[in-house]
Design a protein around this motif. Structure first.
Motif, PDB file in Angstrom:
ATOM      1  N   PRO A  10       9.596  11.653   6.327  1.00  0.00           N
ATOM      2  CA  PRO A  10       9.405  11.614   5.029  1.00  0.00           C
ATOM      3  C   PRO A  10       9.099  10.117   4.714  1.00  0.00           C
ATOM      4  CG  PRO A  10      10.974  13.376   5.146  1.00  0.00           C
ATOM      5  CD  PRO A  10      11.075  13.124   6.364  1.00  0.00           C
ATOM      6  N   ILE A  11       8.061   9.848   4.427  1.00  0.00           N
ATOM      7  CA  ILE A  11       8.170   8.170   4.419  1.00  0.00           C
ATOM      8  C   ILE A  11       8.783   7.737   3.709  1.00  0.00           C
ATOM      9  CG2 ILE A  11       6.138   8.735   1.844  1.00  0.00           C
ATOM     10  CD1 ILE A  11       6.318   5.950   4.540  1.00  0.00           C
ATOM     11  N   MET A  72       7.044   3.400  -6.858  1.00  0.00           N
ATOM     12  CA  MET A  72       6.668   5.044  -6.452  1.00  0.00           C
ATOM     13  C   MET A  72       5.735   5.246  -5.793  1.00  0.00           C
ATOM     14  SD  MET A  72       6.048   6.820  -9.182  1.00  0.00           S
ATOM     15  CE  MET A  72       5.726   6.715 -10.927  1.00  0.00           C
ATOM     16  N   PRO A  73       5.557   4.997  -4.299  1.00  0.00           N
ATOM     17  CA  PRO A  73       4.167   5.241  -3.443  1.00  0.00           C
ATOM     18  C   PRO A  73       5.939   6.300  -3.038  1.00  0.00           C
ATOM     19  CG  PRO A  73       4.182   3.032  -3.636  1.00  0.00           C
ATOM     20  CD  PRO A  73       4.552   3.227  -5.026  1.00  0.00           C
ATOM     21  N   LEU A  74       6.967   6.101  -2.230  1.00  0.00           N
ATOM     22  CA  LEU A  74       7.987   6.634  -1.914  1.00  0.00           C
ATOM     23  C   LEU A  74       8.987   7.121  -3.519  1.00  0.00           C
ATOM     24  CD1 LEU A  74      10.039   3.537  -0.429  1.00  0.00           C
ATOM     25  CD2 LEU A  74       7.976   4.922  -0.181  1.00  0.00           C
ATOM     26  N   SER A 170      -1.089  11.175   4.721  1.00  0.00           N
ATOM     27  CA  SER A 170       0.075  11.841   5.055  1.00  0.00           C
ATOM     28  C   SER A 170       1.530  11.319   4.940  1.00  0.00           C
ATOM     29  CB  SER A 170      -0.118  12.901   6.530  1.00  0.00           C
ATOM     30  OG  SER A 170      -0.189  12.236   7.508  1.00  0.00           O
ATOM     31  N   HIS A 171       2.579  11.962   5.050  1.00  0.00           N
ATOM     32  CA  HIS A 171       3.643  11.235   4.989  1.00  0.00           C
ATOM     33  C   HIS A 171       3.951  10.512   6.551  1.00  0.00           C
ATOM     34  CE1 HIS A 171       6.917  12.399   2.122  1.00  0.00           C
ATOM     35  NE2 HIS A 171       5.602  13.642   1.889  1.00  0.00           N
ATOM     36  N   ALA A 172       2.747  11.144   7.780  1.00  0.00           N
ATOM     37  CA  ALA A 172       3.098  10.560   9.167  1.00  0.00           C
ATOM     38  C   ALA A 172       1.992   9.670   8.926  1.00  0.00           C
ATOM     39  CB  ALA A 172       2.858  11.802  10.140  1.00  0.00           C
ATOM     40  N   ASN A 173       0.763   9.273   8.530  1.00  0.00           N
ATOM     41  CA  ASN A 173       0.334   7.942   8.090  1.00  0.00           C
ATOM     42  C   ASN A 173       0.709   6.748   8.182  1.00  0.00           C
ATOM     43  OD1 ASN A 173      -3.248  10.771   7.245  1.00  0.00           O
ATOM     44  ND2 ASN A 173      -2.376   9.648   9.406  1.00  0.00           N
ATOM     45  N   LEU A 174       1.643   7.327   6.585  1.00  0.00           N
ATOM     46  CA  LEU A 174       1.863   6.386   6.729  1.00  0.00           C
ATOM     47  C   LEU A 174       3.762   5.818   7.035  1.00  0.00           C
ATOM     48  CD1 LEU A 174       1.753   7.346   2.616  1.00  0.00           C
ATOM     49  CD2 LEU A 174       0.577   5.694   3.580  1.00  0.00           C
ATOM     50  N   TRP A 175       4.089   6.587   7.394  1.00  0.00           N
ATOM     51  CA  TRP A 175       5.304   6.089   8.329  1.00  0.00           C
ATOM     52  C   TRP A 175       4.547   5.249   9.406  1.00  0.00           C
ATOM     53  CZ3 TRP A 175      10.494   5.968   8.074  1.00  0.00           C
ATOM     54  CH2 TRP A 175      10.745   6.203   9.133  1.00  0.00           C
ATOM     55  N   LEU A 176       4.258   6.278  10.291  1.00  0.00           N
ATOM     56  CA  LEU A 176       3.061   5.436  11.736  1.00  0.00           C
ATOM     57  C   LEU A 176       2.667   3.847  11.412  1.00  0.00           C
ATOM     58  CD1 LEU A 176       2.373   9.128  13.480  1.00  0.00           C
ATOM     59  CD2 LEU A 176       4.799   7.496  13.911  1.00  0.00           C
ATOM     60  N   GLY A 177       2.399   4.011  10.323  1.00  0.00           N
ATOM     61  CA  GLY A 177       1.410   2.647  10.037  1.00  0.00           C
ATOM     62  C   GLY A 177       2.761   1.996   9.698  1.00  0.00           C
ATOM     63  N   GLN A 207       1.847  -4.245   2.946  1.00  0.00           N
ATOM     64  CA  GLN A 207       3.106  -4.802   3.019  1.00  0.00           C
ATOM     65  C   GLN A 207       4.273  -4.979   2.206  1.00  0.00           C
ATOM     66  OE1 GLN A 207       0.067  -8.082   0.382  1.00  0.00           O
ATOM     67  NE2 GLN A 207       0.381  -6.433  -0.705  1.00  0.00           N
ATOM     68  N   LEU A 208       4.075  -3.513   1.826  1.00  0.00           N
ATOM     69  CA  LEU A 208       5.347  -2.955   0.929  1.00  0.00           C
ATOM     70  C   LEU A 208       6.208  -2.395   2.146  1.00  0.00           C
ATOM     71  CD1 LEU A 208       4.566  -1.457  -2.353  1.00  0.00           C
ATOM     72  CD2 LEU A 208       5.987  -3.921  -2.115  1.00  0.00           C
ATOM     73  N   LEU A 209       5.543  -0.964   2.906  1.00  0.00           N
ATOM     74  CA  LEU A 209       5.992  -0.171   3.616  1.00  0.00           C
ATOM     75  C   LEU A 209       6.450  -0.776   5.148  1.00  0.00           C
ATOM     76  CD1 LEU A 209       3.591   2.746   2.954  1.00  0.00           C
ATOM     77  CD2 LEU A 209       5.585   1.641   1.499  1.00  0.00           C
TER      78      LEU A 209
END
Length: 500
Positions: A10-11, A72-74, A170-177, A207-209
């Motif tokens: 989960p992101i 907020m994204p998290l 998705s969570h995977a999009n953001l995490w893997l990115g 930049q953040l993630l």
């Protein structure tokens, strides 16, 4: 360099990537360590959860780069909600569209911004909460157990036609990115990333993630002048700076102390190509910095990067696919293009987004089955961008197949500009075009039918209705606009006229 962990957590668990006592975020208010970041994410998530919104409800933020905007994204993801960040530069008409289209059920913003909205701009079931009323401490919500394909965010991006469309991530999009970018940029816990790009952009969110994925420190900065960026590099001891070509032009024209320029170890560029002259100038001004040329679209996140060791000899290249991405050059019949043969850039793999929010009609334009020769398969994004792949495997961008305008790093829909121009009645017809501009990448020229005596009133109205980056640089007035055999405006002919 961080490990390429392909398991999409989960992101909201990115807060666990850094050492608890290491600085995660630094701004004028001071430093927030990873333990503090986790506590703040948990507190905001608990507050969101207390509203009783159903899982998957959309929470919009219309904020500058405050701490709340950063977490907020998290926090929204942890609460089982979907974050919709709105560019703080947008005006009420664009904000109203995003709120209505996303079906937002909560808007967090500042009093001054909220005061610009009219009652009909906000959905009836969408309360507005002032940023200062959101608790950032207290009861905390534990990390989520979201599935990798659960929706986590909707980022609004302009298309070549119509209003901005929401891209579902998705969570995977953001995490893997985040993992991919942190890996190929070789981010380390000792790095400090000066985040100057809007957090509503995929590049800005990265930049953040990616910084937090590496356990490093991020310094969010809203700037007005290039001097503000230079001061930010010095104040926060930044090692990394992401930008777009117009910003680099401004920074190259500014005055840098040698010791300040020497702090930067990493420069990243996207949102438009760097010219060979700009590459040479950046390499001279920042001699200790690796320069990463990158390419991507929101629908597929970041897609390619060029190894900094090749930037001097291949400054025109956008490199190769980033980790977890497959990028192909494809002929119209779906087969793989040969070396040096132009074709459409097609993106496949787990970074491909879930498509357009509530817009099935536009899905087939971009999202279709991957070509038969794809290694990763599944749904692919057909970008509409034309490129060639060299014998060395490096990709070179050729042109955009659509009519998108790219100005100062912003993707601008010509249709949206045209609708705004026509809304007040000063003109009867309008065609918005992007023409080459040394500072902006492209400047907006609008060819209009009507009386040129109306131009002052038109400009005054658009200053109220459109953000600064969407303001036309010039108007060309005509008695009527030419059309082609299909009855559509002759955009190609008009472009040739205004650029001759």
């Amino acid at each position: 360099m961080i490990a390429l962990d392909p398991t999409p957590w989960p992101i909201d668990t990115l807060t666990a990537r850094g050492r608890p006592d290491h600085v995660a975020l630094i701004d004028r208010a001071g430093a927030l360590d990873y333990a503090g970041l986790e506590a703040m994410v948990g507190a905001v998530a608990a507050w969101l959860h207390s509203h009783g919104l159903p899982p998957g409800a959309r929470v919009a933020t219309w904020l500058p780069k405050t701490r709340l905007a950063c977490v907020m994204p998290l926090a929204a993801a942890r609460a089982g909600l979907v974050h919709v960040p709105i560019n703080p530069l947008l005006k009420r008409a664009q904000v109203a569209h995003i709120l209505a289209d996303s079906g937002a059920q909560l808007l967090v913003t500042q009093a001054g911004r909220a005061g610009t909205l009219l009652p009909d701009d906000v959905p009836q079931d969408c309360p507005i909460v002032a940023e200062g009323l959101v608790p950032v401490a207290g009861d905390v919500m534990p990390p989520s157990s979201a599935a990798h394909d659960d929706l986590a965010a909707i980022l609004y991006t302009s298309g070549s036609t119509g209003r901005p469309k929401g891209v579902m991530l998705s969570h995977a999009n953001l995490w893997l990115g985040a993992i991919s970018v942190a890996h190929y940029l070789k981010l380390e816990p000792a790095d400090r990333v000066l985040a100057v790009l809007p957090l509503s952009f995929d590049y800005g969110q990265s930049q953040l993630l990616s910084t937090w994925a590496a356990g490093a420190s991020v310094a969010p900065l809203d700037y007005l002048t290039p001097r503000d960026v230079i001061k930010g590099v010095e104040r926060f001891a930044a090692t990394t700076l992401a930008g777009v070509p117009p910003l680099w032009i401004q920074l190259l024209e500014a005055t840098w102390l040698p010791e300040t320029a020497a702090r930067l170890r990493r420069l990243t560029n996207s949102g438009g190509a760097l010219t060979p002259a700009m590459v040479r100038s950046l390499r001279t001004l920042f001699p200790h910095a690796d320069l990463y040329a990158m390419y991507g679209i929101t629908e597929a996140f970041r897609s390619t990067y060029l190894d900094p060791a090749l930037i001097d000899s291949h400054s025109e290249s956008i490199g190769k696919a980033i980790p977890f991405a497959e990028v192909m050059v494809v002929r119209p019949d779906g087969t793989r293009a040969s070396a040096e043969e132009a074709g459409e850039l097609v993106h496949a793999g787990p970074l491909v987004s879930q498509g357009y929010w509530r817009d099935p009609a536009r899905m087939p334009e971009r999202f279709r089955a991957a070509p038969a020769h794809s290694v990763l398969g599944g749904t692919a994004v057909y970008s509409g961008d034309i490129a060639v792949e060299g014998a060395d495997g490096l990709l070179r961008f050729v042109a955009r197949a659509d009519e998108m305008i790219k100005s100062a790093g912003n993707r601008i829909s010509p249709t949206e500009v045209e609708e705004a121009v026509l809304a007040g009645g000063e003109a009867s017809e309008a065609v918005a075009l992007g023409v080459p501009d040394a500072r902006l990448g492209q400047a907006i020229i609008v060819v209009v039918a009507g009386d040129q005596a109306n131009e002052a009133a038109l400009r005054e109205r658009l200053r109220r209705d459109l953000p600064g980056f969407m303001q036309p640089a010039r108007y060309e007035w005509r008695a009527s606009l030419p059309r082609n055999a299909n009855g559509k405006f002759d955009r190609a002919g008009l472009r040739a006229e205004v650029t001759s």
